[in-house]
Design a protein around this motif. Structure first.
Motif, PDB file in Angstrom:
ATOM      1  N   ILE A   7      -3.380 -23.873 -32.451  1.00  0.00           N
ATOM      2  CA  ILE A   7      -3.882 -24.034 -31.080  1.00  0.00           C
ATOM      3  C   ILE A   7      -3.124 -25.141 -30.352  1.00  0.00           C
ATOM      4  N   ASP A   8      -2.772 -26.190 -31.068  1.00  0.00           N
ATOM      5  CA  ASP A   8      -2.070 -27.319 -30.456  1.00  0.00           C
ATOM      6  C   ASP A   8      -0.585 -27.062 -30.263  1.00  0.00           C
ATOM      7  N   HIS A   9      -0.115 -25.905 -30.686  1.00  0.00           N
ATOM      8  CA  HIS A   9       1.316 -25.588 -30.573  1.00  0.00           C
ATOM      9  C   HIS A   9       1.496 -24.184 -29.992  1.00  0.00           C
ATOM     10  N   ALA A  10       0.703 -23.873 -28.964  1.00  0.00           N
ATOM     11  CA  ALA A  10       0.752 -22.530 -28.372  1.00  0.00           C
ATOM     12  C   ALA A  10       2.129 -22.216 -27.811  1.00  0.00           C
ATOM     13  N   GLN A  11       2.845 -23.240 -27.314  1.00  0.00           N
ATOM     14  CA  GLN A  11       4.170 -22.994 -26.733  1.00  0.00           C
ATOM     15  C   GLN A  11       5.152 -22.454 -27.768  1.00  0.00           C
ATOM     16  N   SER A  12       4.995 -22.843 -29.035  1.00  0.00           N
ATOM     17  CA  SER A  12       5.911 -22.366 -30.078  1.00  0.00           C
ATOM     18  C   SER A  12       5.673 -20.896 -30.385  1.00  0.00           C
ATOM     19  N   VAL A  13       4.470 -20.396 -30.087  1.00  0.00           N
ATOM     20  CA  VAL A  13       4.169 -18.975 -30.266  1.00  0.00           C
ATOM     21  C   VAL A  13       4.659 -18.168 -29.070  1.00  0.00           C
ATOM     22  N   VAL A  14       4.492 -18.727 -27.873  1.00  0.00           N
ATOM     23  CA  VAL A  14       4.831 -18.005 -26.649  1.00  0.00           C
ATOM     24  C   VAL A  14       6.331 -17.948 -26.415  1.00  0.00           C
ATOM     25  N   LEU A  15       7.031 -19.017 -26.706  1.00  0.00           N
ATOM     26  CA  LEU A  15       8.459 -19.117 -26.389  1.00  0.00           C
ATOM     27  C   LEU A  15       9.291 -17.944 -26.924  1.00  0.00           C
ATOM     28  N   PRO A  16       9.140 -17.507 -28.193  1.00  0.00           N
ATOM     29  CA  PRO A  16       9.960 -16.384 -28.667  1.00  0.00           C
ATOM     30  C   PRO A  16       9.616 -15.045 -28.017  1.00  0.00           C
ATOM     31  N   LEU A  17       8.479 -14.978 -27.308  1.00  0.00           N
ATOM     32  CA  LEU A  17       8.030 -13.713 -26.724  1.00  0.00           C
ATOM     33  C   LEU A  17       8.367 -13.592 -25.242  1.00  0.00           C
ATOM     34  N   LEU A  18       8.975 -14.630 -24.658  1.00  0.00           N
ATOM     35  CA  LEU A  18       9.338 -14.570 -23.241  1.00  0.00           C
ATOM     36  C   LEU A  18      10.496 -13.602 -23.037  1.00  0.00           C
ATOM     37  N   LEU A  19      10.472 -12.915 -21.908  1.00  0.00           N
ATOM     38  CA  LEU A  19      11.585 -12.023 -21.577  1.00  0.00           C
ATOM     39  C   LEU A  19      12.827 -12.858 -21.296  1.00  0.00           C
ATOM     40  N   PRO A  20      13.966 -12.490 -21.846  1.00  0.00           N
ATOM     41  CA  PRO A  20      15.187 -13.273 -21.604  1.00  0.00           C
ATOM     42  C   PRO A  20      15.628 -13.183 -20.142  1.00  0.00           C
ATOM     43  N   ASP A  21      16.064 -14.328 -19.606  1.00  0.00           N
ATOM     44  CA  ASP A  21      16.607 -14.395 -18.239  1.00  0.00           C
ATOM     45  C   ASP A  21      15.640 -13.886 -17.177  1.00  0.00           C
ATOM     46  N   ALA A  22      14.358 -14.035 -17.411  1.00  0.00           N
ATOM     47  CA  ALA A  22      13.348 -13.605 -16.436  1.00  0.00           C
ATOM     48  C   ALA A  22      12.423 -14.779 -16.124  1.00  0.00           C
ATOM     49  N   PRO A  23      11.930 -14.862 -14.877  1.00  0.00           N
ATOM     50  CA  PRO A  23      11.028 -15.964 -14.515  1.00  0.00           C
ATOM     51  C   PRO A  23       9.743 -15.923 -15.345  1.00  0.00           C
ATOM     52  N   VAL A  24       9.128 -17.093 -15.471  1.00  0.00           N
ATOM     53  CA  VAL A  24       7.877 -17.218 -16.215  1.00  0.00           C
ATOM     54  C   VAL A  24       6.813 -17.781 -15.285  1.00  0.00           C
ATOM     55  N   VAL A  25       5.654 -17.143 -15.253  1.00  0.00           N
ATOM     56  CA  VAL A  25       4.508 -17.607 -14.480  1.00  0.00           C
ATOM     57  C   VAL A  25       3.359 -17.844 -15.447  1.00  0.00           C
ATOM     58  N   VAL A  26       2.737 -19.015 -15.378  1.00  0.00           N
ATOM     59  CA  VAL A  26       1.575 -19.320 -16.204  1.00  0.00           C
ATOM     60  C   VAL A  26       0.351 -19.393 -15.306  1.00  0.00           C
ATOM     61  N   TRP A  27      -0.717 -18.701 -15.723  1.00  0.00           N
ATOM     62  CA  TRP A  27      -1.947 -18.628 -14.937  1.00  0.00           C
ATOM     63  C   TRP A  27      -3.118 -19.068 -15.798  1.00  0.00           C
ATOM     64  N   TRP A  28      -3.874 -20.041 -15.286  1.00  0.00           N
ATOM     65  CA  TRP A  28      -5.115 -20.480 -15.921  1.00  0.00           C
ATOM     66  C   TRP A  28      -6.292 -20.006 -15.070  1.00  0.00           C
ATOM     67  N   PRO A  29      -6.951 -18.895 -15.389  1.00  0.00           N
ATOM     68  CA  PRO A  29      -8.121 -18.461 -14.606  1.00  0.00           C
ATOM     69  C   PRO A  29      -9.252 -19.490 -14.654  1.00  0.00           C
ATOM     70  N   VAL A  30      -9.413 -20.144 -15.804  1.00  0.00           N
ATOM     71  CA  VAL A  30     -10.396 -21.219 -15.981  1.00  0.00           C
ATOM     72  C   VAL A  30      -9.771 -22.280 -16.875  1.00  0.00           C
ATOM     73  N   GLY A  31     -10.336 -23.472 -16.839  1.00  0.00           N
ATOM     74  CA  GLY A  31      -9.921 -24.507 -17.771  1.00  0.00           C
ATOM     75  C   GLY A  31      -8.480 -24.947 -17.629  1.00  0.00           C
ATOM     76  N   ALA A  32      -8.001 -25.092 -16.419  1.00  0.00           N
ATOM     77  CA  ALA A  32      -6.620 -25.528 -16.213  1.00  0.00           C
ATOM     78  C   ALA A  32      -6.452 -26.979 -16.657  1.00  0.00           C
ATOM     79  N   PRO A  33      -5.276 -27.345 -17.155  1.00  0.00           N
ATOM     80  CA  PRO A  33      -5.046 -28.737 -17.563  1.00  0.00           C
ATOM     81  C   PRO A  33      -5.012 -29.662 -16.359  1.00  0.00           C
ATOM     82  N   ALA A  34      -5.196 -30.952 -16.606  1.00  0.00           N
ATOM     83  CA  ALA A  34      -5.198 -31.936 -15.520  1.00  0.00           C
ATOM     84  C   ALA A  34      -3.847 -31.989 -14.818  1.00  0.00           C
TER      85      ALA A  34
END
Length: 342
Positions: free
Chosen positions: A106-133
């Motif tokens: 849970i504390d390393h979610a970016q390491s799970v997401v990073l290999p799954l990003l589309l290459p050379d494509a923009p990335v949008v992150v959406w927090w419907p609830v519980g957005a970080p400060a």
């Protein structure tokens, strides 16, 4: 087509995506961005449904990150990743991967997401609830060109707007701002019909704790340079905007959340469509632009504390009369129209 993977890895998830595309006879990737949705189990279904509907306009790979809270110390110490891969009709237009993180991962979610990003494509992150400060400094937010939050889902939206202003970084935006796009466009068009008239004050009415009403009031104050009063109504949502001018008031009144009435001196009242939009429509609008929204940043940093209240409206208006006259409405309307178009 759905593929369930238990206690898996990012590499196996990528392989499942390739297999799913091949099984459907569509091995080519035709998606324009990666949408990362960070949410909980309670809100995951609604958020994913909205993203699927928006993907019909913006084909994308959707990564839903759900952080599962472990009950026992033993479970919290054990890292596990479960995934559900959806392709074809089950994923809207594009692909969907639902990631459920357990334990230390849970504390390393970016390491799970990073290999799954589309290459050379923009990335949008959406927090419907519980957005970080601070979305820009969040490990997942740091991967994105665009970071979408929703202050409406917060316990104290007004205080949250102040925090968003303090931590703003280019690329940040909020659904509360997206909700007022039709209002800004309509007000800019109304001011274009009153060339040369001076605006002396404004009032925005809406439900209590409605961040969209606060943002609309801050946008008017920032762009027009006049005192703006924020008053409370029974809703739903935003209900009215009143601009005081030398030629009489300009009023945009919406009492039912669907149809509004535009009233201007010397002209017949006009009914205008101004319905409250679904989350999918809001997300589709956000995905149309991936560059920083300078207009949002300027309005946000104006500050909620600088807005007037109904009791302070009269002194504010008197103080405005002693100051140099505000910019002509023609110039303000042009600025407002340009801002609304962004």
């Amino acid at each position: 087509m759905k593929i369930d993977l238990t206690d898996t890895t990012a590499s196996k998830i990528n392989n499942a995506l390739v297999q799913g595309r091949r099984a459907l006879g569509a091995p080519a990737v035709g998606m324009v961005l990666t949408l990362v949705i960070v949410t909980d189990e309670e809100h995951a279904y609604d958020a994913l449904k909205a993203a699927d509907d928006a993907s019909r306009e913006h084909p994308s790979r959707k990564l839903v990150v759900i952080k599962r809270v472990s009950r026992s110390p033993r479970d919290r110490a054990k890292a596990r990743l479960d995934a559900e891969v959806r392709v074809g009709g089950d994923a809207g237009t594009g692909e969907t991967v639902v990631l459920r993180l357990h334990g230390e991962v849970i504390d390393h979610a970016q390491s799970v997401v990073l290999p799954l990003l589309l290459p050379d494509a923009p990335v949008v992150v959406w927090w419907p609830v519980g957005a970080p400060a601070d979305p820009a400094k969040d490990p997942l937010g740091a991967l994105a060109q665009r970071r979408v939050t929703d202050t409406y889902a917060c316990e104290d939206p007004v205080a949250e707007l102040e925090r968003r202003a303090a931590t703003y970084a280019p690329g940040d935006t909020d659904m509360a701002w997206t909700r007022i796009t039709p209002w800004r466009s309509m007000l800019a068009a109304a001011l274009d019909q009153q060339p040369g008239v001076r605006i002396t004050a404004a009032e925005v009415a809406g439900e209590a704790y409605n961040p969209s009403a606060e943002l609309l009031a801050m946008w008017l104050a920032d762009r027009l340079g006049v005192p703006v009063t924020r008053s409370v109504s029974n809703g739903p949502g935003l209900t009215a905007v009143r601009l005081e001018t030398a030629n009489g008031p300009i009023v945009l009144d919406r009492v039912d959340g669907s149809l509004a009435t535009l009233t201007m001196q010397g002209q017949p009242d006009r009914a205008v469509a101004l319905k409250r939009r679904d989350t999918s429509e809001l997300m589709a609008e956000e995905l149309r632009r991936l560059d920083p929204d300078d207009t949002y940043a300027s309005a946000l940093k104006y500050g909620v504390a600088r807005l007037g209240t109904p009791g302070a409206a009269a002194p504010a208006a008197e103080a405005a009369e002693e100051k140099p006259a505000p910019a002509p409405a023609k110039k303000a309307a042009a600025t407002s129209k340009k801002a609304a178009a962004k």
